[in-house]
Design an enzyme around this catalytic site. Structure first.
Site, PDB file in Angstrom:
ATOM      1  NE  ARG A  33      -8.776  -3.623  -6.745  1.00  0.00           N
ATOM      2  CZ  ARG A  33      -8.937  -2.511  -6.036  1.00  0.00           C
ATOM      3  NH1 ARG A  33      -9.230  -1.375  -6.632  1.00  0.00           N
ATOM      4  NH2 ARG A  33      -8.799  -2.522  -4.727  1.00  0.00           N
ATOM      5  CG  HIS A  88     -10.742  -5.180  -0.706  1.00  0.00           C
ATOM      6  ND1 HIS A  88      -9.443  -5.497  -1.089  1.00  0.00           N
ATOM      7  CD2 HIS A  88     -10.851  -3.820  -0.861  1.00  0.00           C
ATOM      8  CE1 HIS A  88      -8.817  -4.394  -1.451  1.00  0.00           C
ATOM      9  NE2 HIS A  88      -9.641  -3.373  -1.321  1.00  0.00           N
ATOM     10  CD  GLN A  90      -9.274  -1.204   2.830  1.00  0.00           C
ATOM     11  OE1 GLN A  90      -8.778  -0.860   1.767  1.00  0.00           O
ATOM     12  NE2 GLN A  90      -9.078  -0.518   3.952  1.00  0.00           N
ATOM     13  CG  ASP A 102     -17.385  -0.229   0.378  1.00  0.00           C
ATOM     14  OD1 ASP A 102     -16.747   0.704  -0.154  1.00  0.00           O
ATOM     15  OD2 ASP A 102     -17.477  -1.365  -0.133  1.00  0.00           O
ATOM     16  CB  CYS A 139     -12.364   0.241   2.195  1.00  0.00           C
ATOM     17  SG  CYS A 139     -13.795   0.439   1.117  1.00  0.00           S
ATOM     18  NE  ARG A 197      -5.172  -2.451   1.156  1.00  0.00           N
ATOM     19  CZ  ARG A 197      -5.798  -2.283  -0.027  1.00  0.00           C
ATOM     20  NH1 ARG A 197      -6.743  -1.377  -0.147  1.00  0.00           N
ATOM     21  NH2 ARG A 197      -5.499  -3.045  -1.062  1.00  0.00           N
TER      22      ARG A 197
HETATM   23  N1  NVA Z   1     -16.828  -2.116  -2.536  1.00  0.00           N
HETATM   24  C1  NVA Z   1     -15.904  -1.258  -3.233  1.00  0.00           C
HETATM   25  C2  NVA Z   1     -14.560  -1.309  -2.597  1.00  0.00           C
HETATM   26  C3  NVA Z   1     -13.524  -0.405  -3.226  1.00  0.00           C
HETATM   27  C4  NVA Z   1     -12.187  -0.498  -2.580  1.00  0.00           C
HETATM   28  C5  NVA Z   1     -15.831  -1.690  -4.686  1.00  0.00           C
HETATM   29  O1  NVA Z   1     -15.765  -2.902  -4.953  1.00  0.00           O
HETATM   30  O2  NVA Z   1     -15.884  -0.825  -5.565  1.00  0.00           O
HETATM   31  N1   CP Z   2      -9.508   0.647  -0.733  1.00  0.00           N
HETATM   32  C1   CP Z   2      -9.036   0.328  -1.964  1.00  0.00           C
HETATM   33  O1   CP Z   2      -8.824  -0.844  -2.297  1.00  0.00           O
HETATM   34  O2   CP Z   2      -8.807   1.394  -2.758  1.00  0.00           O
HETATM   35  P1   CP Z   2      -8.443   1.385  -4.318  1.00  0.00           P
HETATM   36  O3   CP Z   2      -9.672   0.932  -5.065  1.00  0.00           O
HETATM   37  O4   CP Z   2      -8.064   2.802  -4.611  1.00  0.00           O
HETATM   38  O5   CP Z   2      -7.301   0.432  -4.529  1.00  0.00           O
END
Ligand code: NVA
Ligand code: CP
Length: 305
Positions: free
Chosen positions: A102, A129, A132, A224, A263, A291
């Protein structure tokens, strides 16, 4: 299907049939119809941003597969002291069997993958992502049978990872995707990704600014956070995106059996109200659970087991 040795960096790299096979495998593994194991396999998990679901679902998934997962971050590895991503990747490839990362930049995960001799899975970047979206598509397949001809509308920030992956994945599997956002570049889908997705789409993809038009006849509503990890100007973003909130009135314009998705993590009272996220249309915790299942299937597929 032979996906052994492939990376999983963006859904643009995968054919619809390949994505469907992974989802099918995930559904069969979830029900127990198919049992797969990854004994003595090690997953390296590299995080540059926080996580709840992604970390726990990958780690628990590996436990269930009889493998092992190791949490790594930039602060407690030599990455924090300037060791390059590619040197790190070469070293991790000597110890692990598969990696997930990540990271902020998609170019960094590409660097990680290019230097790696083992599969690399994108566990979120600013751009995509994909894990997801795989869980989301699996969840809709479970509820509706298939994505063919469904209208899915994404409300809010359509210029970041979650909307990009939703557009690519759902349109590939036959859904018609509508991105509803303010008429400002930062909230609009990235034009390059939009074009690439349109070239591969089986369903249609469109951008809309009118929330009612977006909600009308929707089979799936998605939203989101308005302020993603790494984004600045929270106050301005919240002001701009406020008209795109998923609330009871908006859901009332959609099909009566509409599914509401997010998500997570949710910012209740901003992009979605308590009433909707806790209401009868919401399937957010099913998505979260999936997931686990879909990522197990992705790891099994990339390891060719
Ligand atoms: N768009 C959000 C998704 C979190 C799972 C982020 O990048 O923070
Ligand atoms: N939806 C998701 O990826 O959640 P986290 O940021 O908690 O991993």
């Amino acid at each position: 299907m032979n996906l052994k040795g492939r990376h999983f960096l963006t859904l643009l790299d995968y054919k619809p049939a390949e994505l469907k096979e992974i989802i099918d495998l995930a559904i069969k593994m979830k029900s127990g119809k198919v049992v797969k194991k990854l004994p003595e396999k090690t997953l390296g998990m590299l995080f540059q941003k926080p996580s709840t679901r992604t970390r726990i679902s990958f780690e628990a998934g590996m436990t269930q597969l009889d493998g092992h997962a190791i949490y790594l971050d930039f602060r407690t590895t030599q990455l924090g002291r300037g060791e390059t991503i590619s040197d790190t990747s070469k070293v991790l490839s000597r110890y692990c069997d598969i990696l997930m990362a990540r990271l902020y930049k998609q170019t960094d995960i590409i660097e990680l993958a290019n230097a790696s001799s083992i599969p690399v899975i994108n566990a979120l970047t600013d751009l995509y992502h994909p894990c997801q979206t795989m869980a989301d598509m699996m969840t809709v397949v479970e509820k509706k049978g298939s994505l063919d001809g469904l209208k899915i509308t994404f409300f809010g920030d359509c210029g970041f990872n979650m909307c990009n992956s939703t557009i690519i994945g759902f349109s590939k599997l036959g859904a018609d995707v509508v991105a509803v956002c303010p008429d400002k570049d930062i909230y609009m889908p990235n034009p390059e990704i939009l074009n690439a997705a349109k070239k591969q789409a089986v369903g249609s993809i469109s951008v809309e600014h009118d929330v009612i038009k977006g909600a009308e006849d929707a089979d799936v509503i998605y939203t989101d956070t308005w302020v993603s990890m790494g984004q600045e100007d929270a106050e301005q973003r919240i002001k701009d995106l406020e008209p795109y909130q998923v609330n009871t009135k908006l859901v009332g314009h959609a099909n009566k059996d509409v599914l509401v998705m997010h998500c997570l993590p949710a910012h209740r009272g901003n992009e979605i109200t308590d009433e909707v996220i806790d209401g009868p249309h919401s399937i957010v915790f099913d998505e979260a659970e999936n997931r686990l299942h879909v990522q197990k299937a992705i790891m099994v597929a990339l390891l060719g087991v």
